[in-house]
Design an enzyme around this catalytic site. Sequence first.
Site, PDB file in Angstrom:
ATOM      1  N   ASN A  76      18.746 -28.495 -13.008  1.00 38.55           N
ATOM      2  CA  ASN A  76      20.164 -28.234 -13.198  1.00 38.55           C
ATOM      3  C   ASN A  76      20.816 -27.806 -11.890  1.00 38.55           C
ATOM      4  O   ASN A  76      21.528 -28.585 -11.247  1.00 38.55           O
ATOM      5  CB  ASN A  76      20.358 -27.171 -14.283  1.00 38.55           C
ATOM      6  CG  ASN A  76      21.819 -26.862 -14.546  1.00 38.55           C
ATOM      7  OD1 ASN A  76      22.710 -27.428 -13.928  1.00 38.55           O
ATOM      8  ND2 ASN A  76      22.079 -25.946 -15.458  1.00 38.55           N
ATOM      9  N   ASP A  77      20.532 -26.578 -11.454  1.00 39.56           N
ATOM     10  CA  ASP A  77      21.179 -26.039 -10.256  1.00 39.56           C
ATOM     11  C   ASP A  77      21.041 -26.956  -9.039  1.00 39.56           C
ATOM     12  O   ASP A  77      21.967 -27.062  -8.230  1.00 39.56           O
ATOM     13  CB  ASP A  77      20.583 -24.667  -9.899  1.00 39.56           C
ATOM     14  CG  ASP A  77      21.084 -23.587 -10.849  1.00 39.56           C
ATOM     15  OD1 ASP A  77      22.154 -23.786 -11.450  1.00 39.56           O
ATOM     16  OD2 ASP A  77      20.404 -22.559 -10.988  1.00 39.56           O
ATOM     17  N   VAL A  78      19.905 -27.627  -8.914  1.00 39.39           N
ATOM     18  CA  VAL A  78      19.664 -28.423  -7.703  1.00 39.39           C
ATOM     19  C   VAL A  78      20.519 -29.687  -7.655  1.00 39.39           C
ATOM     20  O   VAL A  78      20.482 -30.420  -6.668  1.00 39.39           O
ATOM     21  CB  VAL A  78      18.175 -28.808  -7.553  1.00 39.39           C
ATOM     22  CG1 VAL A  78      17.313 -27.569  -7.397  1.00 39.39           C
ATOM     23  CG2 VAL A  78      17.703 -29.654  -8.716  1.00 39.39           C
TER      24      VAL A  78
END
Lengths: 453, 104
Positions: free
Chosen positions: A380-382
């Site tokens: 997600n964050d990446v």
Amino acid sequence: MIMHLISAAYLISAALFILAIRGLASPETARRGNVLGIAGMFLAIGATLFLPQIHNYALLLAFLAAGAAAGLIPAFKVRMTALPQMIAAFNGLGGLAAVLISLADIIAGSEMRIENTLSVIIGAVAFSGSVIAFAKLQRLLPAKPLVFPGQRLLNLALFLAVAGLGIKFVVSQEVNAFYLLTGGAIVLGFLLVLPIGGADMPVVIAVLNAYSGWAAAGIGFSLNNVLLIIVGTIVGASGMILSYIMTKAMNRSLSSVMLGGFGLNKEKDVSANGEERTVRTGNPEDAAFIMKNANKVIIVPGYGMAAAQAQHILRTMGNDLQQKYGVDVKYAIHPVAGRMPGHMNVLLAEANVPYEEVFELEDINREFETADVAYVIGANDVTNPLAKSDTTSPIYGMPVLEAGKAKTVFFVKRSLGTGYSGVENPLFFADNVFMLYGDAKKVTEEIVSVLER
Amino acid sequence: MTEMWFLATILMLAGFTGYFAVKGVTPALHSPLMSVTNAISGIVIIGALITAGSAETQTVSFPGLAAIFLAAVNIFGGFAVSQRMLLMFKKKENTRPEQKGEKQ
């Protein structure tokens, strides 16, 4: 004469260790490198046993053999998804070994007080910090940061107390101060890792790795052993470089990671600023159809893939796309994906993905523009584009995989929740993005069943 | 005094050697790098063997012996798990025939 031979053996074994690390420059030479490392270790141990002051061989070899068995069994049994905790455990044991050697040296009346104090503190922190890291990775403790008021002040006070005891011991030669500071450093290690959350584990493991190396180097100073200094320093440098690479990949400082608590102050609802935003939900059937008609599919795996053990079915999906439908399939890895440096690479290798198909962030980021599909599984964050645009975001400046630039993006996720950073991912609301809700393994299995129909 | 500086020089040189050796490691092998460095940091076993092996009394030898055990776990476990990981990293050519076999 024998001393010359032993020193020569140490010299050769130091060279072998350096070559072992050099071997890791490419997967082709890595196995040979590892074998050279093993040879270096046997040489070093064998030579040491010839030192004239060493007696009671039976006892030494018995403990050595017991340790060998205790190490080999879990090493062959561990599942690849449980590797991070295993590495954490090994780090901890290395730290504890360093503590015990310093302790033994002091009990034996060594004059090397400064050296032993330093190595016992570093070793103790490596030990107890690894215990907490292990417990978090093994889910014995919650993976989220554990914080309480006054935590940093307490850590600071404890650190000063340990340092003070160290000075006291060096000056007054009072052995009790040494025992006390050992205990204090162990507690300090516990407290230091508690506030650090799961996704920051790649940094923590790298730092603990460095500590176990520096502790070994410290022992080299107390025992006047050059080989220990060389090897300990190389390991320490390696851990430091890895932690630098990891923090760089998150655009955070080492101190911000080590102080912990990241992702706790979650901005609850960013979308509350009026605009209505809709999420497109896809299903595995459509995903399979779009992917088999694609020219190029880039797969972005994250920790969710590891947690769901989805690497094998993912490989089957990639294989089917390549062989049945002639699709160009590539894998894109973010440096901090997973729970330790290189975690995703090992899991994909386990699933028989040839390493030529696996790319690092900077090597593949330009290709998303030309890709028909980005299949984001458990990450997600990446992929969060806010890292590029939103200067107020906690993840601002972190290099991200530009998955959103692919023609179609599939996100395999359990829910629409925020990632570890607590930041909402605007990609979820983009026009070209479809969410595939569910367990990473189950969703991919369904896609494969459609592909193989 | 000179000896201390001699050791410090070695520390400095080893630091640079380590830096350049590790810089060359491909990111794909960062996990094996950690387990290999983990295994070789088990080199403290030498210190343990010396302290435990040359000890005259039980009190000294016990922590040393325990350290031998722990460092051996590190060494054998670390190298074994590294080799397991490294054996999995395969080139395309090696995996192809196997896949064809499955298909037929």
